[in-house]
Design an enzyme around this catalytic site. Structure first.
Site, PDB file in Angstrom:
ATOM      1  CB  SER A  52      -0.721   0.152   1.476  1.00 48.89           C
ATOM      2  OG  SER A  52      -1.666  -1.146   1.151  1.00 48.89           O
TER       3      SER A  52
HETATM    4  N1  SAH Z   1      -0.933  -4.509   4.162  1.00 45.86           N
HETATM    5  C1  SAH Z   1      -0.384  -5.101   2.766  1.00 45.86           C
HETATM    6  C2  SAH Z   1      -1.191  -4.522   1.625  1.00 45.86           C
HETATM    7  C3  SAH Z   1      -1.347  -5.838   0.805  1.00 45.86           C
HETATM    8  S1  SAH Z   1      -2.420  -5.671  -0.450  1.00 45.86           S
HETATM    9  C4  SAH Z   1       1.086  -4.424   2.839  1.00 45.86           C
HETATM   10  O1  SAH Z   1       1.348  -3.479   3.597  1.00 45.86           O
HETATM   11  O2  SAH Z   1       1.788  -4.579   1.792  1.00 45.86           O
HETATM   12  C5  SAH Z   1      -3.854  -6.719   0.047  1.00 45.86           C
HETATM   13  C6  SAH Z   1      -3.457  -8.207   0.410  1.00 45.86           C
HETATM   14  O3  SAH Z   1      -4.937  -8.863   0.834  1.00 45.86           O
HETATM   15  C7  SAH Z   1      -3.079  -9.053  -0.817  1.00 45.86           C
HETATM   16  O4  SAH Z   1      -1.752  -9.786  -0.624  1.00 45.86           O
HETATM   17  C8  SAH Z   1      -4.032  -9.913  -0.959  1.00 45.86           C
HETATM   18  O5  SAH Z   1      -3.534 -11.407  -1.489  1.00 45.86           O
HETATM   19  C9  SAH Z   1      -4.670 -10.122   0.430  1.00 45.86           C
HETATM   20  N2  SAH Z   1      -5.972 -10.742   0.608  1.00 45.86           N
HETATM   21  C10 SAH Z   1      -6.975 -10.551  -0.103  1.00 45.86           C
HETATM   22  N3  SAH Z   1      -8.282 -11.260   0.103  1.00 45.86           N
HETATM   23  C11 SAH Z   1      -7.842 -11.878   1.301  1.00 45.86           C
HETATM   24  C12 SAH Z   1      -8.538 -12.906   2.386  1.00 45.86           C
HETATM   25  N4  SAH Z   1      -9.609 -12.935   2.164  1.00 45.86           N
HETATM   26  N5  SAH Z   1      -7.432 -13.210   3.207  1.00 45.86           N
HETATM   27  C13 SAH Z   1      -6.459 -13.035   3.375  1.00 45.86           C
HETATM   28  N6  SAH Z   1      -5.674 -12.181   2.507  1.00 45.86           N
HETATM   29  C14 SAH Z   1      -6.442 -11.581   1.478  1.00 45.86           C
END
Ligand code: SAH
Length: 209
Positions: A52
């Site tokens: 993000s």
């Molecule tokens: N907080 C992260 C942002 C990651 S983007 C950072 O700082 O890098 C969002 C993430 O959520 C992705 O990696 C995606 O695979 C995950 N995601 C989406 N739906 C999900 C779910 N139901 N359970 C677990 N992870 C999920």
């Protein structure tokens, strides 16, 4: 990054600002992206996902009003960056990622960085982490169509849940759901945001890899 992108745009929570000064964002992206580590936006991390934008991480954590006593649950570990920033502030972090590759990579990076108060789980976090509930803070790091009821259930009295909700990638609202000491739930609509989708627990199995 902290002065210009965060403090300069109204992030005032000293705990969040201090934590973001301490965590090196380049540690959570590939070597190829290092030159862009402090860019003012998201970056690709593989599996079609992104780390993000620093401002959004700060904004979400600020809305959670974290204290050193909080236990935090994050859905969507991704690179592990937001989890690391949170782990600098709170007592314990539980974070779930559905992509096995990303979960393994962030588990390794976070262990390398020495976070002993952080637990990474590979799986679908749509229904939370009931065995370790309740949590004073829940952070959903992906855009959802609705607020999963299980996450509200896993919120401690006095706790807060921050989640992007909307039907399209570029039409999401950041919501904050607060639970009062007597269990009453209150929802506030905050900022407009754009997140990769939160995968529904019913639509897809626990993890693609
Ligand atoms: N907080 C992260 C942002 C990651 S983007 C950072 O700082 O890098 C969002 C993430 O959520 C992705 O990696 C995606 O695979 C995950 N995601 C989406 N739906 C999900 C779910 N139901 N359970 C677990 N992870 C999920």
């Amino acid at each position: 990054m902290v002065d210009r992108q965060l403090a300069g745009r109204g992030i005032t929570d000293e705990r969040v600002l201090a934590a973001m000064r301490r965590v090196p964002r380049e540690h959570f992206i590939s070597r190829r992206q290092h030159g862009r580590a402090y860019d003012d936006g998201p970056l690709p991390i593989g599996c079609g996902q992104t780390i993000s934008q620093p401002y959004i991480v700060a904004l979400m954590l600020q809305h959670l009003c974290l204290t050193p006593a909080s236990r935090l649950l994050e859905i969507g570990t991704g690179s592990g960056y937001a989890a690391a920033v949170a782990a600098e502030i709170v007592a314990e972090v539980f974070t779930i990622e559905r992509h096995g590759q990303l979960a393994a990579q962030s588990r390794e990076r976070l262990a390398q960085a020495g976070y002993g108060n952080l637990h990474v789980r590979h799986g679908n976090g749509y229904r939370g982490w009931p065995e370790s509930a309740p949590f004073e803070a829940i952070l959903v790091s992906a855009g959802s169509l609705e607020v999963p009821a299980e996450l509200v259930d896993q919120l401690a009295p006095g706790g807060r849940l921050v989640i992007p909700v909307g039907t399209a990638r570029y039409d999401q609202r950041l919501l904050r759901i607060s639970k009062s000491a007597d269990g009453e739930v209150h929802t506030e609509s905050l900022d407009y945001v754009a997140f990769v989708p939160l995968v529904d627990a019913r639509a897809v199995g626990p993890s693609p890899d």
